[in-house]
Write a protein that holds these residues in place. Structure first.
Motif, PDB file in Angstrom:
ATOM      1  N   LEU A 130      38.154  52.270  28.720  1.00 42.85           N
ATOM      2  CA  LEU A 130      39.314  51.899  27.904  1.00 42.85           C
ATOM      3  C   LEU A 130      40.624  52.252  28.601  1.00 42.85           C
ATOM      4  N   LEU A 131      40.651  53.392  29.292  1.00 43.07           N
ATOM      5  CA  LEU A 131      41.870  53.807  29.983  1.00 43.07           C
ATOM      6  C   LEU A 131      42.150  52.930  31.201  1.00 43.07           C
ATOM      7  N   PHE A 132      41.105  52.568  31.933  1.00 41.14           N
ATOM      8  CA  PHE A 132      41.325  51.805  33.166  1.00 41.14           C
ATOM      9  C   PHE A 132      41.901  50.428  32.890  1.00 41.14           C
ATOM     10  N   ARG A 133      41.577  49.847  31.752  1.00 42.55           N
ATOM     11  CA  ARG A 133      42.102  48.516  31.447  1.00 42.55           C
ATOM     12  C   ARG A 133      43.626  48.502  31.442  1.00 42.55           C
ATOM     13  N   ARG A 134      44.239  49.625  31.112  1.00 42.37           N
ATOM     14  CA  ARG A 134      45.697  49.702  31.044  1.00 42.37           C
ATOM     15  C   ARG A 134      46.308  50.298  32.304  1.00 42.37           C
ATOM     16  N   SER A 135      45.507  50.472  33.336  1.00 41.77           N
ATOM     17  CA  SER A 135      45.981  51.095  34.569  1.00 41.77           C
ATOM     18  C   SER A 135      46.589  50.063  35.511  1.00 41.77           C
ATOM     19  N   ALA A 136      47.559  50.531  36.304  1.00 44.95           N
ATOM     20  CA  ALA A 136      48.150  49.693  37.345  1.00 44.95           C
ATOM     21  C   ALA A 136      47.387  49.809  38.663  1.00 44.95           C
ATOM     22  N   LEU A 137      46.413  50.699  38.726  1.00 43.02           N
ATOM     23  CA  LEU A 137      45.618  50.878  39.931  1.00 43.02           C
ATOM     24  C   LEU A 137      44.661  49.702  40.122  1.00 43.02           C
ATOM     25  N   THR A 138      44.387  49.380  41.373  1.00 39.76           N
ATOM     26  CA  THR A 138      43.385  48.369  41.675  1.00 39.76           C
ATOM     27  C   THR A 138      41.998  48.995  41.551  1.00 39.76           C
ATOM     28  N   PRO A 139      40.939  48.188  41.421  1.00 38.17           N
ATOM     29  CA  PRO A 139      39.586  48.742  41.346  1.00 38.17           C
ATOM     30  C   PRO A 139      39.234  49.624  42.546  1.00 38.17           C
ATOM     31  N   VAL A 140      39.665  49.225  43.743  1.00 35.13           N
ATOM     32  CA  VAL A 140      39.350  50.016  44.936  1.00 35.13           C
ATOM     33  C   VAL A 140      40.116  51.334  44.917  1.00 35.13           C
ATOM     34  N   GLN A 141      41.373  51.329  44.515  1.00 33.47           N
ATOM     35  CA  GLN A 141      42.146  52.560  44.437  1.00 33.47           C
ATOM     36  C   GLN A 141      41.549  53.533  43.429  1.00 33.47           C
ATOM     37  N   ALA A 142      41.127  53.011  42.287  1.00 29.92           N
ATOM     38  CA  ALA A 142      40.513  53.871  41.280  1.00 29.92           C
ATOM     39  C   ALA A 142      39.235  54.507  41.819  1.00 29.92           C
ATOM     40  N   ALA A 143      38.417  53.716  42.509  1.00 27.76           N
ATOM     41  CA  ALA A 143      37.178  54.249  43.087  1.00 27.76           C
ATOM     42  C   ALA A 143      37.491  55.317  44.131  1.00 27.76           C
ATOM     43  N   ALA A 144      38.498  55.071  44.961  1.00 34.86           N
ATOM     44  CA  ALA A 144      38.864  56.034  45.995  1.00 34.86           C
ATOM     45  C   ALA A 144      39.368  57.339  45.385  1.00 34.86           C
ATOM     46  N   LEU A 145      40.177  57.262  44.347  1.00 32.06           N
ATOM     47  CA  LEU A 145      40.699  58.465  43.702  1.00 32.06           C
ATOM     48  C   LEU A 145      39.597  59.256  43.012  1.00 32.06           C
ATOM     49  N   ILE A 146      38.641  58.564  42.395  1.00 30.93           N
ATOM     50  CA  ILE A 146      37.522  59.253  41.750  1.00 30.93           C
ATOM     51  C   ILE A 146      36.718  60.039  42.782  1.00 30.93           C
ATOM     52  N   CYS A 147      36.419  59.413  43.921  1.00 29.88           N
ATOM     53  CA  CYS A 147      35.659  60.101  44.971  1.00 29.88           C
ATOM     54  C   CYS A 147      36.462  61.238  45.585  1.00 29.88           C
ATOM     55  N   PHE A 148      37.758  61.008  45.821  1.00 28.94           N
ATOM     56  CA  PHE A 148      38.593  62.031  46.452  1.00 28.94           C
ATOM     57  C   PHE A 148      38.678  63.283  45.587  1.00 28.94           C
ATOM     58  N   TRP A 149      39.054  63.132  44.323  1.00 22.34           N
ATOM     59  CA  TRP A 149      39.222  64.289  43.455  1.00 22.34           C
ATOM     60  C   TRP A 149      37.883  64.979  43.181  1.00 22.34           C
ATOM     61  N   SER A 150      36.816  64.214  43.031  1.00 20.64           N
ATOM     62  CA  SER A 150      35.504  64.813  42.792  1.00 20.64           C
ATOM     63  C   SER A 150      35.052  65.628  44.006  1.00 20.64           C
TER      64      SER A 150
END
Length: 301
Positions: free
Chosen positions: A165-185
């Motif tokens: 639900l949160l990602f639908r309202r995000s300005a991030l691209t799908p690849v950026q979101a995936a990269a940030l999830i992996c980086f922070w994790s």
């Protein structure tokens, strides 16, 4: 159609992930090793997206990525891996992905005031009924279910739904979101994994480590997250998450030759009910019909 193709790719990879992860956590590797391989390799592969993109990410977007990592990153993987370790691939794949669209639809209705429609509510009800029958059939065929495993999988489903639900309202691209999830994790988990002596990689065979490295680090951390994000962007969260509920069907079929986990007759019937619920819940919401030209002219003074 593109949205359904992206969702189908996600379903295939996610379903295989339950089987592949269950294969290792019941042998030499533990959930810590699977988590480290997933986010460590994923972070290395996707780091150029964060450093060499067309534009630099703002501080707000980095913080947004941290929120995503807490919802669909490290805590999510640990919860599902714990559920896998305490149950089975079929049960874990039945509970977490099946409840996710139900949570997403309920949260969207409660917090975002989104109308789901009668067909979707009927679909959610069918999914829940199918899940209850599936778990009950598994108990009669394979024995009782660990309560902690059930709680862990339900928690993972709720976190996954909130992320969607949160990602639908995000300005991030799908690849950026995936990269940030992996980086922070990776930032949050790898220091604990390395200095806490949690690694059991030395006990596993090179082929098993290679399998997990490719599946966890490349397919799950990269391809699956990007494809799922694309399906959310194209189909909307309700339809995209409903299709994800097909994961138990694919995972149960894959677990037969790989793990020797044969579903009972009751579980097969329950899977069919889940599929029916998915077809109802994945239907796009009806849009209000536009007034015809003649009607507009007739009411124009």
């Amino acid at each position: 159609m593109r949205g359904f193709c992206w969702a189908g790719l996600s379903v295939t990879i996610f379903a295989g992930w339950f089987v592949v992860t269950r294969f290792s956590v019941t042998r030499e590797l533990r959930l810590w090793d699977v988590t480290a391989l997933r986010f460590g390799i994923g972070a290395v592969i996707l780091l150029p997206v964060l450093l060499r993109g067309k534009r630099r990410l703002s501080a707000k977007e980095w913080r947004e990525g941290l929120v995503y990592a807490c919802l669909w990153g490290l805590p999510f993987v640990l919860a599902v891996a714990l559920g896998l370790q305490l149950t089975s691939a079929g049960r874990a794949a039945a509970i977490a992905p099946t409840l996710m669209p139900v949570f997403a639809g309920a949260f969207a209705w409660i917090f975002l005031k989104e109308k789901q429609g009668r067909a979707r509510w009927c679909g959610y009800l069918a999914i829940i009924i199918g899940l209850v029958c599936m778990v009950a059939g598994g108990v009669s065929a394979h024995g009782g279910m660990n309560p902690m495993g059930l709680i862990a999988l339900m928690t993972a489903a709720a976190m996954w739904a909130v992320y969607t639900l949160l990602f639908r309202r995000s300005a991030l691209t799908p690849v950026q979101a995936a990269a940030l999830i992996c980086f922070w994790s990776a930032i949050l988990f790898l220091p604990i994994y390395i200095f806490g002596g949690l690694s059991r990689l030395a006990m596993a065979s090179p082929s098993e480590i290679g399998l997990q490295a490719v599946y966890q680090g490349v397919l799950m951390s990269g391809v699956a997250i990007v494809s799922f994000n694309r399906s959310v962007a194209l189909l909307g969260p309700s339809a995209a998450t409903a299709i994800i509920a097909l994961i138990p069907v694919v995972a149960s079929l894959a677990a037969i030759p790989v793990l020797g986990e044969l579903p009972s007759g009751g579980e097969c019937v329950a899977l069919a009910v889940v599929v029916g619920g998915v077809l109802l819940a994945a239907r796009p919401a009806r849009k209000a019909a536009k007034p015809s030209i003649s009607a507009t002219t007739r009411h124009t003074p």
